[in-house]
Design an enzyme around this catalytic site. Sequence first.
Site, short mmCIF file in Angstrom:
data_model
loop_
_atom_site.label_atom_id
_atom_site.label_comp_id
_atom_site.label_asym_id
_atom_site.label_seq_id
_atom_site.Cartn_x
_atom_site.Cartn_y
_atom_site.Cartn_z
CE1 TYR A 2 4.67 -22.42 2.36
CE2 TYR A 2 5.68 -20.82 0.88
CZ TYR A 2 4.59 -21.57 1.27
OH TYR A 2 3.41 -21.47 0.57
CD GLU A 31 -0.64 -22.59 -5.75
OE1 GLU A 31 -0.08 -22.44 -4.65
OE2 GLU A 31 -0.08 -22.36 -6.84
CG ASN A 85 1.68 -15.77 -5.40
OD1 ASN A 85 1.61 -15.74 -4.17
ND2 ASN A 85 2.42 -16.66 -6.05
CD GLU A 86 5.98 -16.97 -3.69
OE1 GLU A 86 6.54 -17.61 -4.58
OE2 GLU A 86 5.89 -17.36 -2.51
CD GLU A 117 2.06 -18.72 -0.94
OE1 GLU A 117 3.07 -19.46 -0.96
OE2 GLU A 117 1.55 -18.23 -1.97
CD GLN A 161 -1.22 -24.47 -1.35
OE1 GLN A 161 -2.21 -24.94 -1.87
NE2 GLN A 161 -0.24 -23.90 -2.06
O1 AHR Z 1 2.45 -22.84 -1.58
C1 AHR Z 1 3.18 -23.35 -2.65
C2 AHR Z 1 3.85 -22.27 -3.46
O2 AHR Z 1 4.80 -21.63 -2.67
C3 AHR Z 1 2.96 -21.16 -3.95
O3 AHR Z 1 2.33 -21.47 -5.14
C4 AHR Z 1 3.92 -20.04 -4.14
O4 AHR Z 1 3.30 -18.78 -3.97
C5 AHR Z 1 5.01 -20.31 -3.12
O5 AHR Z 1 6.25 -20.20 -3.67
#
Ligand code: AHR
Length: 549
Positions: free
Chosen positions: A294, A63, A222-223, A346, A396
């Site tokens: 995450y 990103e 995205n999201e 992600e 990432q």
């Molecule tokens: O990976 C960092 C951020 O986390 C990304 O930009 C977003 O898609 C997510 O919330």
Amino acid sequence: MRTVTRRTFVGSALAGGAALVAPSLARAARRAARATLTDAHIDIMLDEPVGTIAPEIYGHFVENLGGVVYDGVWVGEQSRVPNIGGVRRALVEALRPIRPSVVRWPGGCFADDYDWHDGIGPRERRPRRTNVWADDPNFRNVGIVPQRYDPNQFGTQEFLHFCRLVGAQPYLAVNLRQLPARAFVEWVEFCNSPAGSTTLADLRAVGGDREPYNVRYWGIGNEAWGCGGNFTPEEYAAEYRRFATWNVPDYGVGLKFIGSGPSGGDVDWSRRFFAALDGRGDLGRMWGWALHHYSSPPSGGALQFDAPAWYGLLARGDQMESLITRHWQVMGERDRERRVKLVVDEWGAWYEMTTNVDPTHLFGQQSTVRDAVLTGLTLDTFNRHADKVAMANVAQLVNCIHSLFLARGDQFVVTPTYHVFAMYAAHQGAQAVRTAVTSPEIRWTTPEGEARTLRGLNGSASLRERTLTLTVTNPDLADTREAEIVVRGGSIRSVRATTLSSRDVHDHNTFDAPRAVVPAEAEVAVGGTPLAYRFPAASVTKLEITLGG
Ligand code: AHR
């Protein structure tokens, strides 16, 4: 911080005094003083294929955020940092051997703020723009730097050249929040229309590439539930249809669209989106449904953690299994033919930002043995669900959350996570076979004093011709675990082991000590059936098993 080796960690626990030591760790330490535990079993069923492990499960994410692109991937052609056409040479050379199947770009949240037109044409004429992350409170006193004010030096063609250099397929995420659907169609045209066919194909040729790139994977936003527009599932379904249903030329590529799926366990998002889309009778070219997950620990950071923070992070990561099965079930309520697969685009560990190697590296963080175990745990989960998960992208690639690399100027180092990707590369494209792991649960206690459990050994196996690859994580901080390994439907001729562990679970690689955490290889004596193997505490192991005729 004070580094604590596992031995001193154990000693402190027994003394009951160190601030970092929790009761659960003390119990684990007492157990460690006893013999290796031998009550685990791994049964590998060669005749029960799960599915081919998509190489795309071993995918990455770049990103335009902090130091990922500028400093990480892109240093520029005039840089004193060795580069290939502006791309950091060390990164390319480290990536090639781990076979990075696919790379997602340009975001993340950045994607819904990016106009691809800004990143084409002569670099000296490209506009400078304010990066969507510029106002993040973690950016302090960094001034006017490319990480905040995007010089657009790394655009579509630079990204696609990077993909070519490392042998990865590109996966582009489309700006759905800000740009019209037409901009998406034009981006596809720029990338994929035949040489000489359109004005955009001619523009591509001016940038150095006459022939089309044939970009197959396209993320439709995205999201969308968050930074991608704050939509409801129904609103996003309407947007998705507008972008993806009609009039996106295929150019014979076989475009694969990926919808912006849920955050973690939000099954309502999946259920309502699929209902809204299916209600209009059309899943169209939808190929993937993106899930983001995450893992953060209950306390502490990337380097300072105690036993509850170790287990808490791994337990959170281990939720991946139930996330996959729950969303899969909900998707199947509408997608009875199972045309749409899960794309976990992600995932990773996310800590408070205190260990970034440069102030411009927003969300930069170090990686320890804990991150290596989380990586193995997660990749094994994807392998076990090879029939459901078609792609995954660790977040990432470099200088950010859960990165494989850290880079600053001409300094470059690979993290323990990198080594796990290297170890697990053998699974790519192999046949996942059902693997039953029984192992006593680990008992641990949260910082609030609640009793919890985490499964012990965990793993996956895949078969390619006569080679069986078994990967296993042992998340137990203190105990080596011996397991009996049985290969049903085959016999074991020889075994080679690769193990990633370290004397201290806080160990990590730095520019000054780049080999603090590296895997070790060894031949394993095969003394009959079943094979007994001792998995060290806090480790990731790969066993390459050559089967008998
Ligand atoms: O990976 C960092 C951020 O986390 C990304 O930009 C977003 O898609 C997510 O919330």
